[in-house]
Design a protein around this motif. Structure first.
Motif, PDB file in Angstrom:
ATOM      1  N   THR A 149       0.858   4.993   1.201  1.00 35.71           N
ATOM      2  CA  THR A 149       0.562   5.732   2.610  1.00 35.71           C
ATOM      3  C   THR A 149       1.100   6.803   2.791  1.00 35.71           C
ATOM      4  N   VAL A 175      -3.261   2.489   8.765  1.00 36.25           N
ATOM      5  CA  VAL A 175      -2.726   1.262   8.495  1.00 36.25           C
ATOM      6  C   VAL A 175      -2.598   1.022  10.122  1.00 36.25           C
ATOM      7  N   LEU A 229      -8.853  -3.623   0.074  1.00 37.57           N
ATOM      8  CA  LEU A 229      -8.771  -3.789   0.490  1.00 37.57           C
ATOM      9  C   LEU A 229      -9.687  -4.393   1.958  1.00 37.57           C
ATOM     10  N   VAL A 242      -1.122  -5.931   5.758  1.00 41.49           N
ATOM     11  CA  VAL A 242      -0.526  -5.258   4.559  1.00 41.49           C
ATOM     12  C   VAL A 242       1.158  -4.639   4.872  1.00 41.49           C
ATOM     13  N   THR A 260      -1.941  -3.810   9.483  1.00 38.17           N
ATOM     14  CA  THR A 260      -3.370  -4.548   9.402  1.00 38.17           C
ATOM     15  C   THR A 260      -3.970  -3.386   8.535  1.00 38.17           C
ATOM     16  N   VAL A 261      -5.487  -2.665   8.346  1.00 34.55           N
ATOM     17  CA  VAL A 261      -5.888  -1.890   7.796  1.00 34.55           C
ATOM     18  C   VAL A 261      -6.947  -1.472   8.787  1.00 34.55           C
ATOM     19  N   VAL A 285      -7.478   1.611  -2.435  1.00 39.65           N
ATOM     20  CA  VAL A 285      -8.772   1.790  -0.849  1.00 39.65           C
ATOM     21  C   VAL A 285      -9.226   0.298  -1.198  1.00 39.65           C
ATOM     22  N   VAL A 329      -4.157   5.206   4.062  1.00 34.94           N
ATOM     23  CA  VAL A 329      -4.003   5.378   3.320  1.00 34.94           C
ATOM     24  C   VAL A 329      -4.119   5.214   2.209  1.00 34.94           C
ATOM     25  N   VAL A 356       0.149  -1.081   0.165  1.00 37.39           N
ATOM     26  CA  VAL A 356       0.194   0.180  -0.318  1.00 37.39           C
ATOM     27  C   VAL A 356       0.649   1.319   0.006  1.00 37.39           C
ATOM     28  N   LYS A 381     -10.803   0.595   9.129  1.00 35.49           N
ATOM     29  CA  LYS A 381     -11.907   1.297   8.589  1.00 35.49           C
ATOM     30  C   LYS A 381     -12.157   2.539  10.021  1.00 35.49           C
ATOM     31  N   TRP A 424      -9.001   4.463   4.848  1.00 41.26           N
ATOM     32  CA  TRP A 424      -8.503   3.125   5.309  1.00 41.26           C
ATOM     33  C   TRP A 424      -6.964   3.702   6.284  1.00 41.26           C
TER      34      TRP A 424
END
Length: 380
Positions: A44, A313, A355, A361, A319-320, A352, A348, A42, A322, A311
């Motif tokens: 970012t 991180v 994901l 990620v 991990t991502v 997107v 991110v 990803v 929400k 998203w």
């Protein structure tokens, strides 16, 4: 005829190929364990702490606190001009007069008509009391008297209207007519303004408008940024500004809000409407409220209910997650977001749509990462 050559061992080449294919297939399956989740690279951006405090400078425009364009209520010919541009005048002072000859004639005619109607009305009152005339005839004489009285008052006003007087203490800023010139009713002939008190107007971006006018501005103790003005001719002198009004409608072209301040006119040098000033607002005393960040528009997506989110991180687990946000103004490829973001979080900004919640990620190399934006600003 010669026989085809065989590899060592006497086995045909096609048979060896068929034997090797399953072996190669088995090797590729062992390289990636079955059922392991994909790790998606990803791009970012790290959200940095926005800086609200400090002094902000804005170009200001000077205007008069009180100004007006003066006009006659009646048409006529300019007879006398008592003032010129730049003259100081007082409230009630006569500035221009019209030739009043025609209006004086109308006044004398109205006076004569009024006196005749008044005499007829007085005689009618005696006759109606004695029964010599009907009540209808008396009412007609009374109506004629009242009409003549109104006409007399109107003629007297017209004569007075041939003199144009100052509406307030101020300065003649412009003169539009000359002597002997014909003017119409409501045609501007003079412009005057009060230079003792000045207005300074600035255009303020929406990201700091709440710092200049907080939500509790109707309360006397509401926190507000100290603001002052300086002029290029005297940069060492500061003039404290008093907030007068804030426009609640943004300019369509610049997306800024007009803020109007007032200040007393300087006593040691001249400042005229139309000049410019530098307005400085000290926002360090304004408490930071909800932060507003500017992110690439590609960082924001929406769920099935069309609720926007980004998203973030979780770098400890890579991990991502929400994070719901509130979106603001879209400017080019950037968009303002507020709500769930905090400084230092990694968002991110590309891909997107691929994901999912909790997805593993990995960060792209630093040279491919998005750099933090310098235009992240708060809104208080």
């Amino acid at each position: 005829m010669s026989k085809p050559l065989l590899p060592s061992g006497g086995m045909p080449g096609c048979v060896l190929l068929l034997i090797c294919l399953p072996l190669l297939s088995g090797c590729s399956q062992e390289a990636e364990p079955e059922g392991s989740p994909p790790v998606r690279p990803v791009k970012t951006l790290v959200v940095e702490s926005p800086d609200l405090g400090g002094e902000r400078n804005f170009p200001g425009r000077v205007d008069a606190e009180a100004k007006a364009e003066l006009a006659f209520r009646v048409p006529g010919t300019v007879a006398e001009l008592m003032v010129k541009e730049g003259d100081r005048v007082e409230k009630g002072q006569v500035l221009i007069t019209l030739d009043a000859t025609d209006y004086e004639i109308q006044l004398r005619n109205a006076q004569a008509s009024f006196e005749r109607a008044q005499n007829d009305f007085n005689r009618a009152k005696e006759l109606v009391d004695d029964g010599f005339i009907s009540r209808t005839d008396f009412d007609a004489k009374e109506a004629e008297y009242k009409n003549a009285q109104a006409a007399l008052e109107r003629a007297q006003q017209d004569v007075e209207y041939t003199q144009l007087k100052a509406s307030f203490d101020g300065t003649i800023s412009q003169r539009y007519v000359e002597r002997f010139e014909e003017v119409q009713a409501k045609q501007p002939v003079l412009a005057m303004q009060d230079n003792n008190s000045l207005q300074v107007k600035v255009d303020v971006p929406e990201n700091i408008i709440r710092g200049i006018k907080p939500s509790g501005n109707d309360q006397p103790n509401a926190e507000r940024a100290p603001t002052w003005a300086t002029f290029d001719s005297h940069p060492d002198q500061r003039f404290d500004l008093t907030l007068r009004e804030v426009s609640t409608r943004a300019d369509r072209a610049t997306q800024t809000f007009e803020v109007t301040y007032t200040m007393p006119a300087p006593t040691d040098f001249l400042v005229f409407p139309g000049m410019t000033a530098t307005v400085t607002a000290d926002l360090s005393r304004v408490s930071v409220g909800e932060r507003v960040f500017t992110l690439p528009a590609t960082a924001v997506t929406a769920d099935a209910q069309l609720e926007p989110f980004v998203w973030v991180v979780e770098e400890s687990a890579m991990t991502v997650a929400k994070v719901p946000v509130e979106v603001g103004r879209l400017s080019g490829s950037s968009i303002e977001v507020a709500g769930g973001l905090e400084p230092g979080q990694r968002v991110v900004v590309a891909g997107v749509g691929y994901l999912a919640e909790g997805m593993k990620v990995r960060l792209l190399p630093q040279r491919e990462q998005a750099q933090p934006r310098a235009d992240e600003v708060p809104s208080s």
